[in-house]
Scaffold this active site. Structure first.
Site, PDB file in Angstrom:
ATOM      1  N   ASP A 158       0.815  -1.219   0.000  1.00 27.68           N
ATOM      2  CA  ASP A 158       0.000   0.000   0.000  1.00 27.68           C
ATOM      3  C   ASP A 158       0.848   1.267   0.000  1.00 27.68           C
ATOM      4  O   ASP A 158       2.029   1.245   0.354  1.00 27.68           O
ATOM      5  CB  ASP A 158      -0.883   0.039   1.253  1.00 27.68           C
ATOM      6  N   ASP A 159       0.193   2.360  -0.371  1.00 29.19           N
ATOM      7  CA  ASP A 159       0.664   3.734  -0.145  1.00 29.19           C
ATOM      8  C   ASP A 159       1.731   4.216  -1.108  1.00 29.19           C
ATOM      9  O   ASP A 159       2.342   5.263  -0.882  1.00 29.19           O
ATOM     10  CB  ASP A 159       1.158   3.931   1.295  1.00 29.19           C
ATOM     11  N   HIS A 208      -5.804   3.222  -4.296  1.00 24.46           N
ATOM     12  CA  HIS A 208      -5.817   3.399  -2.836  1.00 24.46           C
ATOM     13  C   HIS A 208      -6.367   4.782  -2.483  1.00 24.46           C
ATOM     14  O   HIS A 208      -5.955   5.367  -1.483  1.00 24.46           O
ATOM     15  CB  HIS A 208      -4.419   3.190  -2.280  1.00 24.46           C
ATOM     16  N   HIS A 212      -6.252   9.180   0.839  1.00 29.41           N
ATOM     17  CA  HIS A 212      -6.071   8.256   1.967  1.00 29.41           C
ATOM     18  C   HIS A 212      -6.848   8.671   3.219  1.00 29.41           C
ATOM     19  O   HIS A 212      -6.317   8.680   4.325  1.00 29.41           O
ATOM     20  CB  HIS A 212      -4.585   8.126   2.301  1.00 29.41           C
ATOM     21  N   HIS A 320       3.389  -2.527   3.291  1.00 28.01           N
ATOM     22  CA  HIS A 320       3.415  -1.180   2.715  1.00 28.01           C
ATOM     23  C   HIS A 320       4.705  -0.834   1.986  1.00 28.01           C
ATOM     24  O   HIS A 320       5.779  -1.326   2.334  1.00 28.01           O
ATOM     25  CB  HIS A 320       3.190  -0.140   3.820  1.00 28.01           C
TER      26      HIS A 320
END
Length: 444
Positions: A158-159, A208, A212, A320
């Site tokens: 993620d991210d 995503h 966020h 991540h």
């Protein structure tokens, strides 16, 4: 200071070093011209040098996107008639479920004034409340929280894109390992060449959201905008603009999703992907979570795999691309995961999503193809016209807030495309001047 010393033979080498360094600083700007040249940079400071990418800068200047990394959620732009029309076209598919909590506290997950009154039966299938993954609203598919193939790990991060990810992506390439990259729209706009690398390397890209936020806290139009400006096949939105593809999957930040948010995602053609286990890598250094805790979470998953927990169906663990620590943890435990699981594959491969994007010119291998050694079917990047970059300015820079705060490597909070052109030039001059000052001091 003896300025005459600058002209002695002894200092000729040092003067040459100064000139060479200044040339190198200038030449380093060339490294941000294409995805291929960007991928060659492994110095984090160089990787995170702000650069100009014309399609992003032009789109931001034209007001086609919300602000990058806004404090409040993205909203539908008043000038964006395409987005407004699309939003109106899905109204009938959005259930009458109210946003959770009270803004602005709920943007960051403060539901303390809401959960005491929320029914314990969880009528909205709210993951944050009890990790519900089977929607209660008819017509919605279940979230992907585990993968169907036995002894298989659905592998993803993620991210991203993180501007310092080249060493990590190099490691994945060296091991012929593909993964699913859950990219934040604002990060994609900040680091477009880094986003392109995922596609070039054969990874799967999923959404995503734009900024966020906790999605169940948002209004319907905010939820829509957080999706729409991250990816859309209707116009050139973030991932589509930069990488030329429109993902069909997404992961909710913090796992925060309910049937209202799922319905909007489903109406936009997005499959919801969650996880079963959390490495908590994103929380290291916060909330009393230590690096040892993260190590233990990895080790617990490995032990479960070794003990046959996933003999009938595989699993997914949340990890991540957020910072150096999270990527280093992935590298550190990769060999052990590889030994514990029979297969480590992207989410789309694990579920045989051979057409991962709206566009039909790019394919993922099936699960059988992947485990037989064909890990990439297509990897060309259909760049938009005019998709060149340089460091004479910047499309973006970024203090990129991910799961736990700030993505390492960025140098300044993103404020869009404005006022970036002068920053790179001044930064380069400043770096050169600093080195010259240091060298001259040595010659004194």
């Amino acid at each position: 200071m003896r300025f005459s010393s600058l002209f002695t033979a002894q200092t000729a080498v040092s003067s040459t070093l100064i000139a060479t360094t200044l040339f190198s600083l200038s030449a380093s700007a060339q490294d941000h011209s294409t995805e291929q040249s960007e991928a060659q940079i492994t110095d984090p400071n160089q990787e995170c040098t702000v650069y100009y990418y014309e399609p992003v800068s032009a789109a931001m200047a034209a007001g086609q996107f919300p602000p990058i990394w806004p404090l409040t959620p993205a909203t539908i732009l008043t000038s964006d008639t395409d987005a407004q029309a699309k939003y109106q076209s899905i109204q009938s598919q959005i259930p009458n479920i109210q946003p959770k909590g009270t803004q602005p506290g709920s943007f960051t997950g403060d539901f303390s004034n809401f959960t005491p009154t929320y029914p314990s039966s969880d009528p909205d299938c709210w993951w944050t409340y009890d990790q519900c993954t089977t929607p209660k609203l008819a017509g919605l598919p279940p979230d992907l929280a585990v993968v169907p193939e036995p002894d298989t790990l659905g592998y993803g991060f993620d991210d991203g894109p993180n501007c310092t990810h080249n060493v990590f992506y190099n490691f994945l390439s060296q091991n012929n390992q593909k993964a699913t990259m859950f990219y934040i729209g604002s990060n994609v706009m900040d680091w477009p060449l880094e986003a392109q690398r995922a596609l070039a390397d054969g990874h799967e890209i999923c959404v995503h959201t734009w900024s966020h936020k906790y999605m169940t806290a948002l209004t319907n139009d905010e939820v829509f905008a957080e999706f729409y400006y991250s990816t859309s096949s209707d116009i050139m939105e973030a991932i589509k603009l930069v990488a030329g593809v429109t993902p069909t999957c997404w992961r909710p930040p913090f796992g925060d999703v309910d049937d209202r948010v799922r319905a909007i995602a489903h109406a936009l053609g997005l499959r919801t992907i969650i996880w079963k286990y959390d490495s908590n890598d994103w929380r290291a250094g916060t909330a009393n979570i230590t690096s040892a805790d993260v190590d233990q979470n990895y080790n617990d998953l490995i032990t479960r795999a070794q003990n046959g927990t996933f003999a009938t169906a595989g699993t997914i663990m949340l990890t991540h691309e957020l910072n150096n620590f999270t990527m280093s943890e992935a590298v550190k435990f990769y060999a052990q995961l590889k030994a514990a699981f029979k297969y480590i594959v992207p989410m789309g491969v694990a579920t045989n999503q051979t057409q991962p994007y709206v566009e039909t010119g790019y394919s993922l291998p099936s699960f059988e193809q992947y485990i037989s050694g064909t890990t990439t079917i297509s990897s060309s990047i259909p760049l938009p016209s005019g998709g060149s970059s340089s460091s004479t300015g910047s499309g973006s820079s970024g203090s990129s807030s991910g799961s736990s705060g700030t993505t390492s490597g960025g140098t300044a909070s993103s404020t869009g495309a404005a006022n970036r052109a002068s920053f790179d030039g001044l930064g380069l001059l400043a770096a050169g001047a600093a080195f010259v000052g240091f060298a001259v001091k040595l010659l004194a």
